[in-house]
Scaffold this motif. Structure first.
Motif, PDB file in Angstrom:
ATOM      1  N   ASP A  62      -3.318   5.131   0.992  1.00  0.00           N
ATOM      2  CA  ASP A  62      -4.338   4.147   1.330  1.00  0.00           C
ATOM      3  C   ASP A  62      -4.548   4.116   2.839  1.00  0.00           C
ATOM      4  O   ASP A  62      -5.637   3.847   3.319  1.00  0.00           O
ATOM      5  CB  ASP A  62      -3.881   2.740   0.896  1.00  0.00           C
ATOM      6  N   HIS A  63      -3.442   4.355   3.561  1.00  0.00           N
ATOM      7  CA  HIS A  63      -3.466   4.186   5.017  1.00  0.00           C
ATOM      8  C   HIS A  63      -2.599   5.282   5.639  1.00  0.00           C
ATOM      9  O   HIS A  63      -1.494   5.520   5.175  1.00  0.00           O
ATOM     10  CB  HIS A  63      -2.901   2.809   5.378  1.00  0.00           C
ATOM     11  N   PRO A  78      -7.827   5.011   6.955  1.00  0.00           N
ATOM     12  CA  PRO A  78      -7.848   5.556   5.599  1.00  0.00           C
ATOM     13  C   PRO A  78      -8.062   7.074   5.634  1.00  0.00           C
ATOM     14  O   PRO A  78      -8.522   7.609   6.656  1.00  0.00           O
ATOM     15  CB  PRO A  78      -9.033   4.835   4.944  1.00  0.00           C
ATOM     16  N   ASN A 117       1.384   4.071   2.325  1.00  0.00           N
ATOM     17  CA  ASN A 117       1.142   4.479   3.708  1.00  0.00           C
ATOM     18  C   ASN A 117       1.694   5.880   3.914  1.00  0.00           C
ATOM     19  O   ASN A 117       2.718   6.228   3.317  1.00  0.00           O
ATOM     20  CB  ASN A 117       1.889   3.554   4.673  1.00  0.00           C
ATOM     21  N   LYS A 172       0.826  -1.212   0.000  1.00  0.00           N
ATOM     22  CA  LYS A 172       0.000   0.000   0.000  1.00  0.00           C
ATOM     23  C   LYS A 172       0.860   1.263   0.000  1.00  0.00           C
ATOM     24  O   LYS A 172       2.061   1.210   0.281  1.00  0.00           O
ATOM     25  CB  LYS A 172      -0.876   0.031   1.256  1.00  0.00           C
TER      26      LYS A 172
END
Ligand SMILES: Nc1ncnc2c1ncn2[C@@H]1O[C@H](COP(=O)(O)OP(=O)(O)O)[C@@H](O)[C@H]1O
Ligand SMILES: [Mg+2]
Length: 244
Positions: free
Chosen positions: A212-213, A227, A33, A31
């Motif tokens: 995404d995070h 999120p 991040n 992802k």
């Protein structure tokens, strides 16, 4: 969700200043991040601890399930983590191409033999410069490049090692808006090809659009994670940033 880079109760103090105050964090594999938080909240210290640049006073760091706490930077790099620096590390009097080549571990070659580098490595360096849109500057000295171009150059050097996980410390800091868009697009493209990113960044438009995070630090520890849609409205986050 599989995590990749995880810390447990990570601690680091500089004299009387607590930079990391028991940070337990998990970043997600595959992802984009983000790690955000006010100035001085410990973000760069966190990067320094997980990449082995400084030893934490306590706590643990795991990468892909492997304990890497206190390991040397080159060992951690070999496990697949690469990073850039907040204050961009390039060699000012070397050309862009030389800078990218210099970023590759030379595997014990004597300095005098470095010139005999295989053609394929030069091709690979040129293709990263092309990918990042600065191939026309291959022969220019880094000191003649703009700040944003130097940040892309540093990233090209990091990518030469084909890291599975890339840590970026303020990639957009001091970068003009056109380059900023390109950095955002690049991160998404490189992520789509399978690279995990952890990005420390102050530009909230960029963070919210590419992540995404998100993990939010305040005073050396996480106060929220989730999120963008959740982080955007989190009261603790608004409090830390806006003093609400
Ligand atoms: N090498 C150091 N020596 C002394 N204090 C430091 C050092 N590095 C960071 N600090 C302090 O630790 C705290 C966290 O800094 P830092 O990790 O750079 O925060 P951020 O990257 O979130 O702005 C700050 O108070 C900073 O002044
Ligand atoms: Mg910092």
């Amino acid at each position: 969700m599989t995590s990749t880079l995880e810390t447990t109760d990570l601690r680091k103090a500089f004299g009387g200043v607590t930079a990391l105050d028991g940070a337990t964090v998990a970043f997600q594999h595959g992802k984009v991040n983000a790690l955000i938080g006010p100035n001085g909240s410990g973000k760069t210290t966190f990067f320094n601890c997980v990449t082995g640049m400084i030893k934490p006073d306590g706590g643990a760091v795991t990468y892909d399930g492997r304990d890497i706490t206190g390991k040397a930077p080159h060992t951690i790099a070999r496990h697949g983590m690469g990073r850039t620096f907040q204050l961009c590390r390039t060699f000012p009097r070397m050309t862009a191409l030389e800078n990218v080549l210099a970023a590759v571990p030379v595997g014990g070659l004597l300095p005098g033999l470095r010139g005999a580098r295989r053609r394929s490595e030069i091709d690979r360096a040129m293709s990263w410069l092309t990918r990042l849109g600065i191939e026309h500057l291959a022969g220019s000295e880094a000191r003649d490049m703009s700040w944003g171009q130097q940040k892309l150059l540093e990233l090209a050097g990091v990518l030469m090692s084909e890291p599975a996980t890339v840590l970026l410390d303020e990639p957009a800091g001091g970068v003009n808006p056109a380059l900023l868009d390109r950095i955002g697009v690049l991160v998404r493209e490189l992520n789509a090809e399978g690279r995990t990113f952890v990005i420390v960044e102050h530009n909230m438009d960029l963070v919210m659009s590419i992540s995404d995070h998100i993990v939010v630090f305040d005073r050396g520890r996480p106060i929220a994670s989730g999120p963008p849609s959740v982080i955007r409205t989190d009261e603790k986050v608004l409090g830390a940033y806006l003093g609400v």
